[in-house]
Scaffold this motif. Structure first.
Motif, PDB file in Angstrom:
ATOM      1  N   PHE A  66       0.800  -1.222   0.000  1.00  0.00           N
ATOM      2  CA  PHE A  66       0.000   0.000   0.000  1.00  0.00           C
ATOM      3  C   PHE A  66       0.837   1.279   0.000  1.00  0.00           C
ATOM      4  CE2 PHE A  66      -4.548  -0.799   0.178  1.00  0.00           C
ATOM      5  CZ  PHE A  66      -4.564  -2.175   0.269  1.00  0.00           C
ATOM      6  N   ILE A  90      -9.056  -0.197   5.526  1.00  0.00           N
ATOM      7  CA  ILE A  90      -8.530   0.727   4.516  1.00  0.00           C
ATOM      8  C   ILE A  90      -9.542   1.856   4.351  1.00  0.00           C
ATOM      9  CG2 ILE A  90      -7.741   0.967   2.121  1.00  0.00           C
ATOM     10  CD1 ILE A  90      -7.690  -2.214   2.123  1.00  0.00           C
ATOM     11  N   PHE A  97      -7.142   1.416  -4.553  1.00  0.00           N
ATOM     12  CA  PHE A  97      -6.645   0.102  -4.107  1.00  0.00           C
ATOM     13  C   PHE A  97      -7.459  -1.069  -4.650  1.00  0.00           C
ATOM     14  CE2 PHE A  97      -9.961  -0.948  -1.033  1.00  0.00           C
ATOM     15  CZ  PHE A  97     -10.514   0.298  -0.738  1.00  0.00           C
TER      16      PHE A  97
END
Ligand SMILES: O=P(O)(O)OC[C@H]1C[C@H](OP(=O)(O)OP(=O)(O)O)[C@H](O)[C@@H]1O
Length: 384
Positions: A66, A90, A97
């Motif tokens: 990430f 997240i 993503f």
């Protein structure tokens, strides 16, 4: 050839190409429709605490995955035991993503399974030497993942050399049957002597003593051959001859002691699992565990969007809204909606991992292992 074994290259993982095709189609669709909502997504195995704990690992790889993505990520620490609720969260624009989901779950699911199985072996004999010998059962490209999970769970060492280079730890082991074959039946003493002559002084002299003859005969012969140079014998009795393995080990111990070899340890391997360790831990000094760790089931994590543009959302069977997992004063775990500020909630287990693309956590395998073992104690992880 740049990729002779046909494994997915690191670049593909980092660039989001190590993904399921439908995520690429999702990107195309959302970009065409001009949608890219701000979401919160959670990685969860079980929605509610189950009382059956697993070990979380792979968090460092997720942080690397990430890095540079304009999102915030919170996660439980590496080595944390968990039994329900989110282990990672997240927050950010979904298309930052979307394709990473496949690798994100893969980095966590299989290694957490390895670590959980290794912890089962560790907890079966906390005072015994337990080594990870299973690298042969997995694709070579993930051998270091297996060995790291084993160390995280408190195993004392591992066998894979290249994994040791990655982990900065010396690989260890004993000797293979192939060595005895190369000297031939009746020449076991020559094989053991040659090993003792050839390998560095700091390598333990553990003679494999089950190749051609009875375990007791070969163990006494090894002791007579190497004398006080022998640290131990390894008994890896093939399953077709194993019978009452505990009796075999007790017999070897008895006869070594009866012949004055009380200091020679007995090391067992071959299909050793936690039940076998519990059965043998009072008569054997150490264990090599292979397939018990490498054949462990992956932890069945999924990634679910739980909030879109500030509104809770979920699919059927999942729980909407941003959640926290708390450790309660009694050591249990409690899942609740986040930001309730309820004093009953206890200590939140998810901590900042990435902030706007920057990794904000240090990673230390020793510390993670200490956490794992302390957690295992506090929750009574699969203790007999
Ligand atoms: O996966 P597990 O069953 O738990 O065992 C892993 C052990 C057993 C195996 O013995 P062998 O297959 O006899 O191999 P070798 O002759 O090389 O010792 C080898 O020694 C591995 O280290």
């Amino acid at each position: 050839m740049s990729n002779p074994f046909g494994t997915v290259p690191t670049e593909a993982i980092l660039e989001g190409d190590a993904t399921d095709a439908y995520f690429e189609r999702t990107r195309t669709t959302l970009e065409t429709a001009g949608k890219n909502p701000h979401v919160v997504a959670e990685v969860t195995a079980d929605q509610f605490p189950t009382g059956e704990f697993d070990v979380l690992t792979g968090v460092k790889d997720v942080a690397t995955l990430f890095e540079g993505r304009r999102v915030d990520v919170d996660a439980m620490p590496d080595g944390q035991l968990f039994d329900g609720g989110p282990v990672l969260r997240i927050e950010g624009p979904y298309l930052e993503f979307a394709e990473l989901e496949t690798s994100l779950l893969g980095f966590l699911s299989q290694p957490s399974g390895f670590a959980t199985a290794a912890l089962e072996a560790r907890r079966a004999a906390p005072k015994s030497l337990v080594l990870s010998f299973g690298a042969r059962h997995v694709h070579p490209s993930i051998a270091a993942v297996v060995e790291r999970a084993a160390l995280l769970a408190g195993l004392d060492g591992f066998s894979h050399v290249a994994a040791g280079d990655v982990l900065g730890r010396e690989a260890g082991g004993t000797m293979p049957h192939a060595l005895l074959f190369c000297f031939g039946e009746g020449n076991q003493p020559d094989a053991w002597d040659a090993f003792d002559e050839a390998v560095p002084e700091d390598v333990p002299r553990i003679a494999l003593a089950d190749t051609f003859w009875d375990e007791v005969s070969e163990s006494l012969l090894a002791a007579d051959t190497l004398g006080d140079r022998l640290d131990g014998v390894r008994i890896d009795t093939t399953s077709s001859r194993r019978g009452d393995f505990r009796h075999i080990i007790r017999e070897v111990r008895w006869e070594l002691d009866a012949h004055g070899y009380e200091d020679i340890d007995i090391f067992c391997s071959g299909g050793i699992d936690p039940d076998a360790i519990r059965t043998l831990r009072d008569v054997a000094d150490g264990f090599g565990v292979g397939s018990h760790v490498t054949s462990a089931p992956s932890v069945d994590f999924s990634l679910d969007i739980v909030e879109i543009a500030g509104e809770p959302i979920s699919k059927r069977g999942k729980l909407s809204g941003v959640k926290e997992v708390y450790r309660t004063p009694d050591g249990g775990h409690h899942v609740a909606l986040a930001n309730r500020d309820d004093p009953e909630d206890g200590e939140s287990l998810l901590e900042p991992l990435v902030r706007d693309g920057e990794v904000v956590r240090e990673f230390d395998l020793e510390a993670a292992s200490e956490r794992c073992l302390a957690d295992a104690e506090s929750v009574g992880f699969r203790s007999d």
